[in-house]
Design an enzyme around this catalytic site. Structure first.
Site, short mmCIF file in Angstrom:
data_model
loop_
_atom_site.label_atom_id
_atom_site.label_comp_id
_atom_site.label_asym_id
_atom_site.label_seq_id
_atom_site.Cartn_x
_atom_site.Cartn_y
_atom_site.Cartn_z
N GLU A 430 0.82 -1.21 0.00
CA GLU A 430 0.00 0.00 0.00
C GLU A 430 0.85 1.26 0.00
O GLU A 430 0.46 2.28 -0.58
CB GLU A 430 -0.95 -0.02 1.20
CG GLU A 430 -2.15 -0.95 1.03
CD GLU A 430 -1.78 -2.41 1.10
OE1 GLU A 430 -2.50 -3.24 0.50
OE2 GLU A 430 -0.77 -2.74 1.76
N HIS A 498 -11.14 -6.72 7.57
CA HIS A 498 -11.80 -6.32 6.33
C HIS A 498 -13.01 -5.42 6.54
O HIS A 498 -13.55 -4.89 5.57
CB HIS A 498 -12.26 -7.57 5.55
CG HIS A 498 -11.16 -8.53 5.23
ND1 HIS A 498 -10.79 -9.53 6.09
CD2 HIS A 498 -10.34 -8.62 4.16
CE1 HIS A 498 -9.79 -10.22 5.56
NE2 HIS A 498 -9.50 -9.69 4.40
#
Length: 692
Positions: A430, A498
């Site tokens: 990321e 998540h």
């Protein structure tokens, strides 16, 4: 001719491709500025942070003089002033920035050694960062933009331009370094990694940063990375290696790493007394000082001793003139320090599509109401498809967004239609995803990176923070408008990895706009506005609403846009105001069935529509805020504080919040249903407030 004779010949015959007189002048100028700060300006408290470049300076200057491309860009760190001088930075700006005065790099907003240099007629210095290693992935993004302009768009004027990242030996241990190395080699990017190895990261020896202390040796087997390694204090060797490395990247359009060993002749900063170095180490470092070595190399081969002394004198005069000019600058007017957090109509000097002449198509806030209802996945994909079709600067990338189409299928088919240069998968980093997006945006592209799930944004926190503050900390010299698509929130089940929302974290990052659409229509309008805008945006896609029947709407048309900061009243009434966003909008609507209530879908959290909320509260005299995020320090606390501050006398009941408890999202659906505000719990809280 044997190797010793070749080296002797090189030392006796300075390369005539190098302007050695200019190199000598910049080296003297850099030394004069360092000495002035250390002996006068820091003791006088006119400079608060000082990082000497002595020892690093000659090699930086020789490298900087190689950056002759119109779109070359470099991103350095706090010891990179010699490079900036070689690119043409005004020494008065350099000193004025160190003093925190008006003008310069940031108008006194940023630490003076964190440079930037927007240069529309030559090589630029991208906004540097205070974080170690944070310069690498934006530089990789710039290099990728050069490749994109040249190969994908056929812009031949970008065929030889490159990106150059400077870092010390300490930075090779950073996340950003490895993310950029991976991106540059797997994508074959025209990027040069320049490592100035002085043997210490403050006090930590380079052997703690990479095994054996030599990153060049350790990367010798790294595929598709050309390695150059040598002595940054030897004028001939430093010049030759800099030329070879830059030429390789320009010609081959591939990455290279140039490691030059240099001494750090002063402490890490002015306050650092270097007690961790032995007397022998300090003596050995000063014996390697490149200044006398350059004099020995150039006198008399290039200039006379008198010319050398004259060059030194002119540099000292220039430094003194710069000091007088810098001290004559005022401190910026304090109220102006809040300017340029967001684009306010005054265009930045570099960065973003608008600097390249982009004119957005006309938009409309009035949606089309015909056609079938589509889910949010289809709405987002359709919007991306259209904007890519009409704007070749838009590029989409992230983990699994190519052939797979994303783990939520939002980008399905886009790579097949637009090609792998415009829609591409990335490595699992990321930091690399967001950092590269920043560099691309600085180069004028419209990057649309996807963070696969909200929690996965954590490794990119530094790049996200740095991106948002670019406009402010450069005082509108640079901006990096990117649109980060980020799914999150609960779905059929939850879990701590998540299902996180935590949108408030991005609201607390200056410079970011934050969109949280609850349905397909709003998703189209807010995403299109983001893609046509001039600020970085977090575009939050709630997992539970991507295919939810309630969130389906007719496609609102190719011209539909929504402004940020304008809420929507999904229900109107007179007894209570319910403020919410995202997946909670549908639940609040259901809970308010049969009740006279204003249900307000904020749609964006930065900015948020205070006027809509306050006008409603003054009418209904009650306020309930419902959100999925945790209660403590959630965004509902901000809304509650504003209502209490500005509408306290209008309230007939305390402002109330209904949120998740302060726990991660639980996995088991039964536990999840208990934790997330339900229709029943919202209805109960409404009844309690109405009875108050």
């Amino acid at each position: 001719m044997d190797q010793v004779a070749v080296k002797s010949h090189e030392r006796n015959s300075p390369d005539d491709r190098v302007d050695w007189r200019k190199a000598a002048y910049f080296l003297h100028l850099s030394r004069a500025l360092d000495e002035m700060e250390e002996k006068r300006l820091v003791p006088e408290k006119k400079v608060l942070y000082q990082f000497s470049a002595r020892g690093h300076d000659m090699a930086q200057i020789l490298l900087g003089m190689q950056l002759t491309g119109l779109h070359d860009a470099t991103c350095g760190y706090y010891r990179s002033r010699p490079l900036l001088l070689s690119l043409g930075v005004n020494p008065a700006d350099a000193l004025g920035s160190a003093m925190g005065r008006a003008g310069g790099y940031s108008d006194g907003r940023d630490i003076g050694v964190v440079f930037n240099y927007p240069n529309l007629s030559g090589a630029s210095a991208l906004p540097m960062c205070g974080g170690v290693g944070a310069q690498y992935t934006p530089t990789a993004g710039w290099a990728q933009a050069m490749k994109y302009y040249s190969t994908t768009l056929g812009r031949k004027e970008y065929d030889r331009d490159i990106g150059v990242a400077l870092g010390g030996d300490g930075s090779v241990a950073s996340n950003g370094f490895w993310a950029a190395i991976t991106a540059a080699t797997t994508q074959s990017l025209p990027m040069l990694f320049y490592v100035e190895d002085n043997g210490f990261g403050i006090s930590v020896p380079s052997t703690m940063q990479t095994p054996g202390g030599n990153i060049a040796a350790n990367l010798a087997s790294w595929k598709d990375l050309k390695i150059f390694d040598g002595d940054g204090c030897d004028p001939a060797e430093a010049a030759r290696l800099s030329q070879e490395a830059v030429t390789y990247v320009r010609d081959k359009r591939k990455p290279a790493l140039l490691r030059l060993t240099v001494p750090r002749l002063q402490g890490h900063s002015f306050q650092d007394t270097q007690t961790y170095k032995s007397e022998d180490i300090v003596r050995q470092e000063w014996e390697r000082d490149p200044l006398p070595r350059l004099k020995e190399y150039l006198v008399p081969a290039v200039m006379t001793a008198d010319e050398w002394e004259d060059t030194q004198g002119k540099a000292r005069e220039a430094a003194e003139t710069a000091r007088e000019a810098a001290e004559g600058r005022p401190v910026a007017d304090p109220p102006t320090v809040t300017n340029h957090v967001f684009f306010n109509g005054e265009m930045q000097v570099m960065g973003g599509q608008y600097r390249a002449g982009y004119v957005p198509p006309a938009g409309s806030e009035i949606p089309e109401t015909s056609g079938p209802r589509i889910n949010m996945v289809t709405a987002i994909r359709k919007t991306l498809d259209l904007e890519m079709s009409i704007n070749d600067r838009v590029v989409i990338f992230g983990e699994d967004i190519g052939p797979k189409g994303g783990v939520h299928a939002v980008t399905l088919g886009l790579q097949e239609k637009f090609g792998s240069e415009r829609v591409f998968d990335t490595s699992l980093s990321e930091e690399g995803i967001i950092g590269r997006a920043v560099g691309m945006a600085l180069a004028g592209l419209v990057p649309v990176p996807e963070i696969q799930f909200r929690k996965y944004a954590e490794p990119a926190t530094e790049q996200i923070n740095d991106c948002g503050t670019i406009r402010w900390r450069t005082n509108n010299r640079f901006a990096a408008p990117i649109v980060v698509r980020m799914p999150g929130g609960f779905f059929k089940c939850g879990d701590p990895w998540h299902s996180q929302t935590n949108e408030v974290a991005f609201v607390h990052q200056p410079g970011w706009k934050v969109a949280v659409p609850s349905n397909a229509e709003d998703a189209v309008g807010l995403l299109r506005t983001s893609l046509r805008g001039n600020d970085p945006v977090i575009f939050f896609e709630h997992r539970a609403m991507l295919d939810h029947a309630w969130a389906r709407r007719p496609y609102p048309g190719d011209n539909f846009t929504l402004p940020f900061g304008k809420a929507k009243f999904t229900r109107t009434g007179s007894d209570i105001t319910i403020v919410t966003w995202g997946a909670m909008v549908q639940r609040c609507e259901d809970a308010a069935e049969g009740i006279s209530a204003d249900v307000i879908d904020l749609r964006t959290l930065m900015p948020w529509d205070q006027d809509a909320v306050l006008s409603s509260v003054r009418k209904t005299r009650r306020c309930l805020i419902v959100h999925e995020d945790l209660g403590s320090a959630g965004f509902g606390a901000e809304i509650s504080a504003v209502v209490a501050d500005k509408a306290f006398m209008d309230l007939d009941a305390p402002v109330s919040r209904l949120t998740m408890p302060d726990i991660p999202s639980p996995h088991n659906p039964v536990l999840l249903d208990w934790a997330v505000p339900s229709v029943e719990r919202i209805a109960k809280r409404i009844a309690e407030l109405l009875e108050f």
